[in-house]
Scaffold this motif. Structure first.
Motif, mmCIF file in Angstrom:
data_model
loop_
_atom_site.group_PDB
_atom_site.id
_atom_site.type_symbol
_atom_site.label_atom_id
_atom_site.label_comp_id
_atom_site.label_asym_id
_atom_site.label_seq_id
_atom_site.Cartn_x
_atom_site.Cartn_y
_atom_site.Cartn_z
ATOM 1 N N ASP A 64 100.478 20.356 -73.242
ATOM 2 C CA ASP A 64 101.918 20.302 -73.533
ATOM 3 C C ASP A 64 102.577 19.147 -72.785
ATOM 4 O O ASP A 64 103.498 18.506 -73.291
ATOM 5 C CB ASP A 64 102.615 21.601 -73.096
ATOM 6 N N ILE A 65 102.116 18.920 -71.571
ATOM 7 C CA ILE A 65 102.694 17.839 -70.771
ATOM 8 C C ILE A 65 102.413 16.503 -71.448
ATOM 9 O O ILE A 65 103.300 15.659 -71.583
ATOM 10 C CB ILE A 65 102.082 17.840 -69.348
ATOM 11 N N GLY A 114 115.224 12.523 -56.952
ATOM 12 C CA GLY A 114 116.184 12.293 -58.022
ATOM 13 C C GLY A 114 115.651 12.585 -59.404
ATOM 14 O O GLY A 114 116.388 12.521 -60.384
ATOM 15 N N SER A 115 114.371 12.946 -59.513
ATOM 16 C CA SER A 115 113.820 13.202 -60.842
ATOM 17 C C SER A 115 114.157 14.621 -61.294
ATOM 18 O O SER A 115 114.477 15.486 -60.481
ATOM 19 C CB SER A 115 112.315 13.029 -60.819
ATOM 20 N N THR A 116 114.090 14.842 -62.601
ATOM 21 C CA THR A 116 114.249 16.181 -63.139
ATOM 22 C C THR A 116 112.857 16.661 -63.516
ATOM 23 O O THR A 116 112.200 16.059 -64.358
ATOM 24 C CB THR A 116 115.097 16.145 -64.421
ATOM 25 N N VAL A 117 112.410 17.736 -62.877
ATOM 26 C CA VAL A 117 111.040 18.182 -63.139
ATOM 27 C C VAL A 117 111.028 19.188 -64.287
ATOM 28 O O VAL A 117 111.783 20.147 -64.299
ATOM 29 C CB VAL A 117 110.421 18.807 -61.869
ATOM 30 N N GLY A 137 116.752 10.243 -62.002
ATOM 31 C CA GLY A 137 117.153 10.653 -63.357
ATOM 32 C C GLY A 137 116.029 10.678 -64.376
ATOM 33 O O GLY A 137 116.277 10.888 -65.557
ATOM 34 N N VAL A 138 114.798 10.478 -63.927
ATOM 35 C CA VAL A 138 113.680 10.450 -64.869
ATOM 36 C C VAL A 138 113.134 11.868 -65.053
ATOM 37 O O VAL A 138 113.051 12.637 -64.096
ATOM 38 C CB VAL A 138 112.569 9.518 -64.327
ATOM 39 N N LYS A 139 112.780 12.209 -66.296
ATOM 40 C CA LYS A 139 112.193 13.524 -66.549
ATOM 41 C C LYS A 139 110.695 13.473 -66.293
ATOM 42 O O LYS A 139 109.979 12.712 -66.935
ATOM 43 C CB LYS A 139 112.440 13.937 -67.990
ATOM 44 N N VAL A 140 110.248 14.288 -65.355
ATOM 45 C CA VAL A 140 108.845 14.276 -64.971
ATOM 46 C C VAL A 140 108.213 15.626 -65.312
ATOM 47 O O VAL A 140 108.746 16.674 -64.951
ATOM 48 C CB VAL A 140 108.704 14.017 -63.456
ATOM 49 N N GLY A 141 107.079 15.598 -66.002
ATOM 50 C CA GLY A 141 106.406 16.843 -66.365
ATOM 51 C C GLY A 141 105.336 17.225 -65.361
ATOM 52 O O GLY A 141 104.718 16.358 -64.732
ATOM 53 N N ASN A 163 107.973 11.034 -75.943
ATOM 54 C CA ASN A 163 109.197 10.595 -75.253
ATOM 55 C C ASN A 163 110.131 11.709 -74.781
ATOM 56 O O ASN A 163 111.288 11.459 -74.505
ATOM 57 C CB ASN A 163 110.024 9.655 -76.142
ATOM 58 N N LYS A 164 109.628 12.930 -74.710
ATOM 59 C CA LYS A 164 110.469 14.029 -74.219
ATOM 60 C C LYS A 164 110.569 13.968 -72.696
ATOM 61 O O LYS A 164 111.545 14.388 -72.104
ATOM 62 C CB LYS A 164 109.875 15.379 -74.618
ATOM 63 N N ILE A 165 109.513 13.489 -72.076
ATOM 64 C CA ILE A 165 109.534 13.242 -70.641
ATOM 65 C C ILE A 165 109.012 11.823 -70.441
ATOM 66 O O ILE A 165 108.471 11.222 -71.374
ATOM 67 C CB ILE A 165 108.651 14.238 -69.850
ATOM 68 N N ASP A 166 109.190 11.278 -69.256
ATOM 69 C CA ASP A 166 108.809 9.879 -69.070
ATOM 70 C C ASP A 166 107.681 9.673 -68.080
ATOM 71 O O ASP A 166 107.210 8.551 -67.893
ATOM 72 C CB ASP A 166 110.039 9.081 -68.627
ATOM 73 N N ALA A 167 107.283 10.740 -67.427
ATOM 74 C CA ALA A 167 106.170 10.625 -66.487
ATOM 75 C C ALA A 167 105.583 12.008 -66.296
ATOM 76 O O ALA A 167 106.207 13.012 -66.654
ATOM 77 C CB ALA A 167 106.667 10.078 -65.151
ATOM 78 N N ALA A 168 104.379 12.054 -65.746
ATOM 79 C CA ALA A 168 103.762 13.349 -65.464
ATOM 80 C C ALA A 168 102.944 13.229 -64.197
ATOM 81 O O ALA A 168 102.330 12.190 -63.948
ATOM 82 C CB ALA A 168 102.876 13.774 -66.624
ATOM 83 N N VAL A 169 102.972 14.297 -63.395
ATOM 84 C CA VAL A 169 102.128 14.318 -62.206
ATOM 85 C C VAL A 169 100.892 15.145 -62.545
ATOM 86 O O VAL A 169 101.009 16.286 -62.988
ATOM 87 C CB VAL A 169 102.862 14.955 -61.006
#
Ligand code: ARG
Length: 487
Positions: free
Chosen positions: A186-187, A175-178, A154-158, A194-200
């Motif tokens: 932008d990422i 389970g993440s939302t990419v 459920g985590v938003k990942v950029g 706080n729009k996303i919680d992680a980034a690859v």
């Protein structure tokens, strides 16, 4: 045959096969590879990249001048030098690069690109020049929340659009939302706000941002199964001779230790100190000029074409009315973004090599024409029908009544609306940034990337746009009032 003779024959044959065959092969490769020939003929190596990727490729102001720097640029310079041609850097969004290479807008992509099976169907790749790890970065406060790839439910990942990082996030962070974004800055902006919680991110890029921004940290223990990725240069399919040359340059760079030096220089260039304003004011200035230029060209040519379309639409012949109506409907019913891409890539397919700026001007004019046509048509239709009837009954022809009776009245309806169209074109010209026209929105991305400040450039840009549009509407307001008093 004596023994001596047969040995000689054998040696002769051996020489023939070792020297002649490969050279025949090389000659035929060069002949069937028009790509290398074209580069040599033009004396230019057009390298495509997305300069949002420190330390690979990024913008930096050096002695008051904007430059794209990074180790990919050093590699491009080296290859151009080996080919004895001039390097020309063409910048665009990462996701547009493959299309640009395939349509011949550029000769190669040097943009931290990794060979993947899907890409290998479209283009060829050189030997790899680097192999790096992929990393997950998060806000420092959340650092302990993420311990493995299974903590992303459920985590938003950029991740950057159409990259291997996007794929990795989708495949391995279960389970993440990419969230796919166009530019790396932008990422970062989405992450810090706080729009996303992680980034690859690609290892070296993650290092650059984490070292620049105290609010960011690595999710250290998150390890990907397929996290090691190669970096190579993308070349047109079948460009074997070019590929050989590029591979030779890469080998040279690796063997001589030059790559290490390129990387060291790039790392140093990331942290040059100068005040924000001093460093970036020229970018904004130039961007603003381009935006104004685009808007003027768009409205000017849009008005000319638009008037024509309006007249066609008002005409009594069906063969003029229909094409005009369809054109207007089509343009108004499709997104400007699509139209811009069609013009940019389409002209290339037709064999016209238009610059991004020219493509942008054409797309904006074609788009604006449809709106202007409607403005003019509505302006003319709004003039009371009785006016035409009165003029005709005085014995004027349709043409003269149009010219002396209807149009002067219609202009009063048309001009204010045309002013509004100008205002919209100023705003909409921001979309041509996608093909790499250096207007205001584009330079904003550049400054975001170069300064590691994702937010401030946006504020500055919004203020500039506002000053432009507000100033223009005020000016139009004055003109309108003048026209009223002249009634
Ligand atoms: N290595 C990744 C890929 O090939 C991302 C490269 C992005 N490059 C850039 N200049 N933004 O998909």
């Amino acid at each position: 045959m004596t023994k001596g003779k047969s040995t000689k024959l054998f040696i002769a044959l051996a020489i023939f096969f070792t020297f002649l065959i490969p050279s025949i092969h090389a000659a035929s490769a060069a002949e069937t590879d028009p790509y290398l020939k074209k580069i040599q003929k033009n004396g230019e190596l057009r390298v495509g990249l997305s300069a949002d990727y420190p330390p690979y490729e990024f913008h930096q102001t050096i002695k008051g001048k904007d430059k794209i720097v990074g180790f990919d640029i050093s590699i491009a310079d080296k290859i151009a030098k080996d080919l004895k041609v001039k390097p020309v850097i063409t910048e665009m969004n990462f996701e547009s690069l493959l299309g640009a290479l395939k349509t011949g807008k550029i000769d190669m992509i040097i943009s931290g690109m990794s060979p993947t099976p899907e890409r290998e169907k479209e283009v060829d790749f050189s030997d790899t020049y680097m192999r790096v790890d992929q990393k997950v970065i998060v806000r420092k406060v959340d650092q302990n929340k993420f311990k493995s790839t299974s903590d992303f439910q459920g985590v938003k990942v950029g991740a950057q659009k159409q990259t291997t990082q996007e794929e990795l996030a989708q495949n391995e962070l279960s389970g993440s939302t990419v969230m796919s974004l166009q530019k790396v800055p932008d990422i970062i902006l989405n992450l810090t706000s706080n729009k996303i919680d992680a980034a690859v991110l690609e290892g070296p890029v993650a290092d650059a941002y984490v070292s620049q921004n105290k609010a960011l940290a690595y999710a250290k223990n998150v390890k990907f199964a397929n996290g090691q990725k190669d970096t190579a240069i993308a070349l047109p399919k079948g460009s074997t001779a070019l590929q050989d040359k590029v591979n030779a340059s890469i080998k040279d760079i690796k063997d001589s230790g030059a790559l290490k030096k390129y990387q060291a220089t790039a790392n140093k260039q990331m942290f040059l100190e100068e005040s924000f304003f001093q460093k970036y004011k020229d970018y904004f200035l130039k961007g603003t000029l381009y935006t104004i230029l685009l808007a003027i060209v768009g409205v000017l040519f849009g008005s000319i074409l638009g008037s024509l379309l309006a007249l066609m639409k008002l005409s009594e012949t069906r063969w003029l009315r229909w094409p005009a109506s369809w054109y207007i409907e089509f343009v108004r019913g499709t997104p400007l973004l699509v139209q811009i891409s069609i013009v940019f890539f389409g002209t290339q397919i037709l064999g016209l090599n238009l610059s991004a700026f020219l493509s942008g001007c054409i797309a904006l004019s074609l788009n604006s024409a449809a709106y202007v046509a409607e403005i003019i048509r509505a302006g003319i239709s709004a003039v009371n029908k009785g006016q035409m009837e009165a003029a005709r009954s005085l014995g004027m022809t349709r043409g003269t009544s149009m010219r002396y009776i209807i149009l002067p009245q219609a202009v009063k309806n048309i001009l204010p609306a045309l002013g509004n169209e100008f205002v919209s074109v100023i705003k909409e010209s921001s979309i041509v940034s996608v093909i790499g026209v250096g207007e205001l929105m584009f330079v904003t991305g550049v400054v975001q990337g170069a300064s590691f400040k994702p937010f401030i450039p946006l504020v500055i840009t919004s203020l500039i746009y506002f000053v432009l549009t507000f100033g223009l509407s005020r000016l139009l307001g004055v003109a309108e009032r003048r026209m009223k008093t002249s009634d």
